[in-house]
Design a protein around this motif. Structure first.
Motif, PDB file in Angstrom:
ATOM      1  N   ALA A 108       0.860  -1.179   0.000  1.00 46.05           N
ATOM      2  CA  ALA A 108       0.000   0.000   0.000  1.00 46.05           C
ATOM      3  C   ALA A 108       0.895   1.226   0.000  1.00 46.05           C
ATOM      4  O   ALA A 108       1.746   1.366   0.881  1.00 46.05           O
ATOM      5  N   ALA A 152      -8.787   1.169 -10.883  1.00 44.74           N
ATOM      6  CA  ALA A 152      -8.398   2.162  -9.882  1.00 44.74           C
ATOM      7  C   ALA A 152      -8.730   3.567 -10.357  1.00 44.74           C
ATOM      8  O   ALA A 152      -8.415   4.538  -9.700  1.00 44.74           O
ATOM      9  N   TYR A 161      -2.448   9.558  -5.771  1.00 47.69           N
ATOM     10  CA  TYR A 161      -3.225   8.316  -5.753  1.00 47.69           C
ATOM     11  C   TYR A 161      -2.789   7.451  -4.578  1.00 47.69           C
ATOM     12  O   TYR A 161      -1.656   7.539  -4.111  1.00 47.69           O
ATOM     13  N   ILE A 163      -2.537   3.429  -3.827  1.00 51.41           N
ATOM     14  CA  ILE A 163      -2.542   2.159  -4.548  1.00 51.41           C
ATOM     15  C   ILE A 163      -2.181   1.042  -3.584  1.00 51.41           C
ATOM     16  O   ILE A 163      -1.212   1.146  -2.831  1.00 51.41           O
ATOM     17  N   SER A 164      -2.956  -0.045  -3.609  1.00 56.83           N
ATOM     18  CA  SER A 164      -2.622  -1.227  -2.813  1.00 56.83           C
ATOM     19  C   SER A 164      -2.804  -2.469  -3.672  1.00 56.83           C
ATOM     20  O   SER A 164      -3.464  -2.432  -4.707  1.00 56.83           O
ATOM     21  N   SER A 165      -2.173  -3.572  -3.240  1.00 54.81           N
ATOM     22  CA  SER A 165      -2.304  -4.830  -3.968  1.00 54.81           C
ATOM     23  C   SER A 165      -2.254  -6.001  -3.002  1.00 54.81           C
ATOM     24  O   SER A 165      -1.750  -5.882  -1.889  1.00 54.81           O
ATOM     25  N   ILE A 170      -3.756  -5.644  -8.109  1.00 54.46           N
ATOM     26  CA  ILE A 170      -4.185  -4.363  -7.555  1.00 54.46           C
ATOM     27  C   ILE A 170      -5.575  -4.511  -6.942  1.00 54.46           C
ATOM     28  O   ILE A 170      -6.426  -5.217  -7.466  1.00 54.46           O
ATOM     29  N   THR A 172      -9.208  -3.155  -5.992  1.00 53.62           N
ATOM     30  CA  THR A 172     -10.144  -2.214  -6.603  1.00 53.62           C
ATOM     31  C   THR A 172     -11.300  -1.999  -5.640  1.00 53.62           C
ATOM     32  O   THR A 172     -11.110  -2.033  -4.442  1.00 53.62           O
ATOM     33  N   SER A 176      -8.118   1.264  -4.241  1.00 56.28           N
ATOM     34  CA  SER A 176      -7.045   1.963  -4.947  1.00 56.28           C
ATOM     35  C   SER A 176      -7.701   3.018  -5.819  1.00 56.28           C
ATOM     36  O   SER A 176      -8.724   2.756  -6.450  1.00 56.28           O
ATOM     37  N   TYR A 187      -6.633   4.149   4.787  1.00 58.73           N
ATOM     38  CA  TYR A 187      -5.274   3.588   4.670  1.00 58.73           C
ATOM     39  C   TYR A 187      -4.556   3.663   6.009  1.00 58.73           C
ATOM     40  O   TYR A 187      -3.922   2.700   6.430  1.00 58.73           O
TER      41      TYR A 187
END
Length: 191
Positions: A108, A152, A161, A163-165, A170, A172, A176, A187
């Motif tokens: 993240a 995203a 932005y 962004i996490s995975s 990734i 959604t 993200s 977050y």
């Protein structure tokens, strides 16, 4: 010679007509997401129209998601590929966005788009919430018409932005996307 009993005959008939017999088993991550979505999905609505519209959008999104990929440049010059989630079915349904539903991410970060070159979007990492990443992340430009279940959102030059995975895919469903005070608060609570 024994005659198969009715239960065995029924099992054999069901096995022959099973539409999922040729599908690959779901990965551990997909199973976790399906269980999570099942637990937190609200009760059915009385109208079926939104369901059919949603399924149509998911089918279009799934086709587009097949070509969406994300590339993360890791320290030391190694490249780790993050892929877009597979679309369709229960995995495309979104669980309620909470710190608990987000906490499973293994990466993240917060980042700012510093360049867009065709479909490649480069983000300068400004903060790491969890996991390791290089100082720059390259992601594929997202289709702005895809629903949040599969994207995203479209990246824009100079914008921030989050962004996490999970396992290289990734996240959604709003996990993200463009930075906002609400998403940043989630977050911070999740990681």
């Amino acid at each position: 010679m024994s005659i198969p009993n009715e239960d065995e005959q029924l099992r054999e008939r069901l096995a022959r007509i099973d539409p999922a017999a040729t599908l690959q088993p779901a990965s551990e991550t997909e199973i976790l997401r399906m269980v999570q979505n099942t637990i937190s999905t609200p009760a059915r609505t009385s109208s079926r129209k939104p369901l059919f519209l949603g399924l149509g959008a998911l089918a279009v999104g799934a086709a587009a998601a097949a070509v969406v990929g994300i590339v993360l440049t890791a320290p030391g010059g190694d490249v780790t590929r993050l892929s877009a989630p597979s679309g369709g079915g229960p995995a495309a349904m979104c669980a309620e966005l909470t710190p608990e539903t987000m906490a499973g991410a293994d990466l993240a970060v917060a980042g700012t788009v510093v360049s867009i070159n065709g479909d490649d979007v480069t983000l300068e990492v400004t903060e790491r919430f969890t996991g390791e990443s290089a100082d720059r992340i390259v992601v594929a430009q997202q289709d702005p018409d895809l629903p949040s279940e599969l994207s995203a959102g479209s990246f824009e030059q100079g914008q921030d932005y989050l962004i996490s995975s999970i396992d290289g895919v990734i996240t959604t469903c709003g996990q993200s996307g463009p930075a906002s005070p609400e998403l940043e608060q989630l977050y911070r609570a999740a990681f």
